[in-house]
Write a protein that holds these residues in place. Structure first.
Motif: not given
Length: 250
Positions: A187-198, A215-232
């Motif tokens: 899997y790949a992660v975009d961590d604010g590379e396209q838009e800060i805070g996303v 993909s699934v994307s959203g504000p980093a405050a909600r789309v955390t790495y813990e969120f990723g464990e559920t989302a992936l």
């Protein structure tokens, strides 16, 4: 490869288009002959036909490149793929509460072909049809990871690596290092590379007509790495379902 139910010349012509795609979109006659394991006169005859029909064109350097008629086919295929995948995106958006996207590589860029929006008032707005650089987006990095490193270098050489944010990767060697990580983890992660805070998590869709990512994307405050464990796991499950539908349709 040809089989008893196929037409050999059609098989060979399609093989050549796929070889050119794998080589980054253009190739010399000798490269096509070596990859297809066919004699040069046969390759020349097939390429001449593809050029006449607009599915390939010959550059002043005598190299061949993919032709403009493929753009219309690709756009139509993208729309069809997006339509068939949309129920899976809607389910992801409903289960995860964030925006789900489907994108594919086209003319060295990632283009969004389908989307299901988050129910939150603060969410990602990435319109279908939008084209983005591959090096700084989750879906873009995922589709690049499906390609050989040589092809990635050629793509970056053609379109560049302009930074969308201060966090964007701007060096091809750093990008290739990340490609290794993406291929290993799946899997790949975009961590604010396209838009800060996303933040965005993306996975590959196998058996698509061209490298494709979900993909699934959203504000980093909600789309955390813990969120990723559920989302992936859900993303991989949806990608497999889309892939299975593509195989059954073929």
């Amino acid at each position: 490869m040809a089989n008893g139910a196929s037409v050999q010349s059609v098989d060979r012509a399609i093989d050549l288009l796929e070889i050119m795609t794998d080589l980054g979109g253009d190739a010399a006659l000798s490269e096509l002959a070596a990859a297809a394991e066919l004699p040069l006169p046969t390759i020349h005859r097939l390429m001449r036909t593809l050029v006449v029909r607009g599915y390939a064109r010959q550059l002043p350097s005598r190299r061949y490149t993919l032709g403009p008629r493929l753009i219309r086919l690709g756009e139509s295929a993208g729309r069809q793929l997006g339509a068939s995948a949309r129920p899976h995106l809607e389910r992801l958006a409903r289960e995860l509460g964030e925006t789900a996207n489907l994108a594919m590589i086209d003319r060295d860029m990632a283009v969004y072909v389908a989307q299901a929006s988050s129910s939150h008032s603060m969410r990602m707005f990435t319109e279908v049809g939008r084209r983005v650089y591959c090096h700084c987006t989750g879906v873009g990095k995922m589709v690049l990871a499906e390609l050989p490193d040589r092809t990635i270098r050629e793509i970056v050489g053609r379109v560049g690596m302009p930074p969308a944010t201060d966090l964007s990767i701007t060096n091809v060697d750093d990008l290739l290092t990340e490609m290794t990580t993406i291929r290993e983890q799946g899997y790949a992660v975009d961590d604010g590379e396209q838009e800060i805070g996303v933040r965005c998590f993306a996975v590959p869709v196998k058996d698509a007509p061209t490298p494709t990512a979900l993909s699934v994307s959203g504000p980093a405050a909600r789309v955390t790495y813990e969120f990723g464990e559920t989302a992936l796991p859900l993303l991989h499950e949806a990608a497999k379902a889309i892939s299975a539908e593509l195989l059954s349709a073929g």
